[in-house]
Motif scaffolding. Structure first.
Motif, short mmCIF file in Angstrom:
data_model
loop_
_atom_site.label_atom_id
_atom_site.label_comp_id
_atom_site.label_asym_id
_atom_site.label_seq_id
_atom_site.Cartn_x
_atom_site.Cartn_y
_atom_site.Cartn_z
N GLU A 1 14.93 53.11 22.93
CA GLU A 1 14.19 51.78 22.92
C GLU A 1 14.55 50.60 21.74
OE1 GLU A 1 9.43 50.27 22.11
OE2 GLU A 1 9.79 52.31 23.02
N ILE A 2 14.98 49.54 22.30
CA ILE A 2 15.24 48.26 21.19
C ILE A 2 14.16 47.48 21.12
CG2 ILE A 2 17.08 46.70 20.91
CD1 ILE A 2 19.06 48.49 22.75
N THR A 3 13.95 47.17 20.00
CA THR A 3 12.82 46.03 19.64
C THR A 3 13.50 44.93 18.69
OG1 THR A 3 11.32 47.86 19.44
CG2 THR A 3 10.71 45.74 18.57
N PHE A 4 13.24 43.79 19.40
CA PHE A 4 13.70 42.55 18.58
C PHE A 4 13.06 42.64 17.36
CE2 PHE A 4 13.83 37.96 17.67
CZ PHE A 4 15.31 38.01 17.52
N ALA A 5 13.88 42.48 16.16
CA ALA A 5 13.15 42.27 14.77
C ALA A 5 13.32 41.09 14.09
CB ALA A 5 13.76 43.44 13.79
N GLY A 6 14.12 40.26 14.55
CA GLY A 6 14.38 38.98 14.04
C GLY A 6 15.83 38.48 14.11
N ARG A 7 16.15 37.11 13.53
CA ARG A 7 17.31 36.54 13.39
C ARG A 7 17.31 35.85 12.07
NH1 ARG A 7 17.63 30.99 16.27
NH2 ARG A 7 15.51 30.44 16.01
N SER A 8 18.42 35.50 11.67
CA SER A 8 18.70 34.81 10.49
C SER A 8 19.85 34.01 10.75
CB SER A 8 18.76 35.58 9.13
OG SER A 8 19.90 36.58 9.36
N ASP A 9 20.05 33.04 9.88
CA ASP A 9 21.17 31.98 9.92
C ASP A 9 21.67 31.45 11.07
OD1 ASP A 9 23.09 33.95 10.58
OD2 ASP A 9 23.40 34.20 8.58
N GLY A 10 20.91 31.82 12.17
CA GLY A 10 21.44 31.22 13.63
C GLY A 10 22.54 31.97 14.09
N LYS A 11 23.05 33.07 13.34
CA LYS A 11 24.13 33.77 13.68
C LYS A 11 24.04 35.21 13.77
CE LYS A 11 27.44 30.33 12.29
NZ LYS A 11 27.21 29.58 11.18
N THR A 12 22.99 35.79 13.50
CA THR A 12 22.72 37.12 13.11
C THR A 12 21.26 37.60 13.88
OG1 THR A 12 23.55 37.01 10.92
CG2 THR A 12 22.23 38.99 11.48
N LEU A 13 21.58 38.40 14.74
CA LEU A 13 20.39 39.22 15.30
C LEU A 13 19.85 40.71 14.72
CD1 LEU A 13 21.24 38.63 19.02
CD2 LEU A 13 19.68 37.07 17.57
N LYS A 14 18.85 40.98 14.64
CA LYS A 14 18.29 42.22 14.18
C LYS A 14 17.51 42.91 15.09
CE LYS A 14 19.12 40.56 9.70
NZ LYS A 14 18.84 40.81 8.17
N PHE A 15 17.66 44.25 15.19
CA PHE A 15 16.80 45.06 16.13
C PHE A 15 16.55 46.43 15.65
CE2 PHE A 15 19.60 42.40 18.59
CZ PHE A 15 19.05 42.00 19.65
N GLY A 16 15.36 46.92 15.88
CA GLY A 16 14.85 48.31 15.60
C GLY A 16 15.30 49.23 16.78
N TRP A 17 15.74 50.33 16.47
CA TRP A 17 16.29 51.36 17.65
C TRP A 17 15.48 52.60 17.81
CZ3 TRP A 17 20.65 50.32 20.77
CH2 TRP A 17 21.27 51.19 21.61
N LYS A 18 14.66 52.91 18.49
CA LYS A 18 13.71 54.04 18.73
C LYS A 18 14.47 55.06 19.65
CE LYS A 18 9.64 51.49 17.49
NZ LYS A 18 8.30 51.16 18.05
N PRO A 19 14.40 56.36 19.34
CA PRO A 19 13.26 57.08 18.67
C PRO A 19 13.66 57.26 17.28
CG PRO A 19 14.20 58.59 20.04
CD PRO A 19 14.91 57.18 20.38
N ASP A 20 14.90 56.96 16.80
CA ASP A 20 15.35 57.41 15.29
C ASP A 20 14.85 56.67 14.17
OD1 ASP A 20 17.13 55.59 15.78
OD2 ASP A 20 18.91 56.92 15.84
N ALA A 21 14.52 55.50 14.57
CA ALA A 21 14.13 54.33 13.60
C ALA A 21 15.37 53.82 12.99
CB ALA A 21 13.01 54.82 12.75
N GLU B 1 26.60 46.54 12.89
CA GLU B 1 26.28 47.46 12.18
C GLU B 1 25.03 48.10 12.54
OE1 GLU B 1 25.56 45.83 8.06
OE2 GLU B 1 27.34 44.73 8.26
N HIS B 2 25.02 49.45 12.66
CA HIS B 2 24.16 50.48 13.07
C HIS B 2 23.66 51.30 11.97
CE1 HIS B 2 22.12 52.00 17.00
NE2 HIS B 2 21.32 52.60 15.89
N ASP B 3 22.60 51.02 11.32
CA ASP B 3 22.31 51.63 10.03
C ASP B 3 21.33 52.64 10.07
OD1 ASP B 3 24.17 50.15 8.50
OD2 ASP B 3 22.39 48.32 8.35
N LYS B 4 20.96 53.68 9.36
CA LYS B 4 20.14 54.58 9.16
C LYS B 4 20.30 55.67 10.34
CE LYS B 4 16.94 52.24 6.15
NZ LYS B 4 16.13 52.82 5.41
N LEU B 5 21.30 55.92 10.85
CA LEU B 5 21.69 57.14 11.59
C LEU B 5 21.46 58.49 10.96
CD1 LEU B 5 24.44 55.28 13.53
CD2 LEU B 5 22.10 55.76 14.58
#
Length: 76
Positions: free
Chosen positions: A3-23, A43-47
């Protein structure tokens, strides 16, 4: 199921998402190179493991290849 959850954007060029179930977290950066080309960096972090990183690398490669095919098809 993922499950992907939109977490925000910055500088008009970066999108951020949370990826569940692994957070894990995903950041997608769009950098215009010219009027017709854009560099996309993901970049997919915290795998949790190297196996997860390998699996997600394959996933993102396939997703970007699919996106490129769609863009090139509509340019015809």
């Amino acid at each position: 199921k993922d499950e992907i959850t939109f977490a925000g954007r910055s500088d008009g060029k970066t999108l951020k998402f949370g990826w569940k179930p692994d957070a894990s977290r995903v950041s997608i950066v769009f950098k215009p190179l010219s009027k017709t080309r854009t560099l996309i960096t993901i970049e997919h972090d915290k795998l949790k493991s190297a196996a997860d990183a390998t699996r997600m690398e394959a996933f993102w490669t396939e997703a970007l290849d699919h996106m490129q095919a769609l863009v090139e098809k509509t340019d015809d």
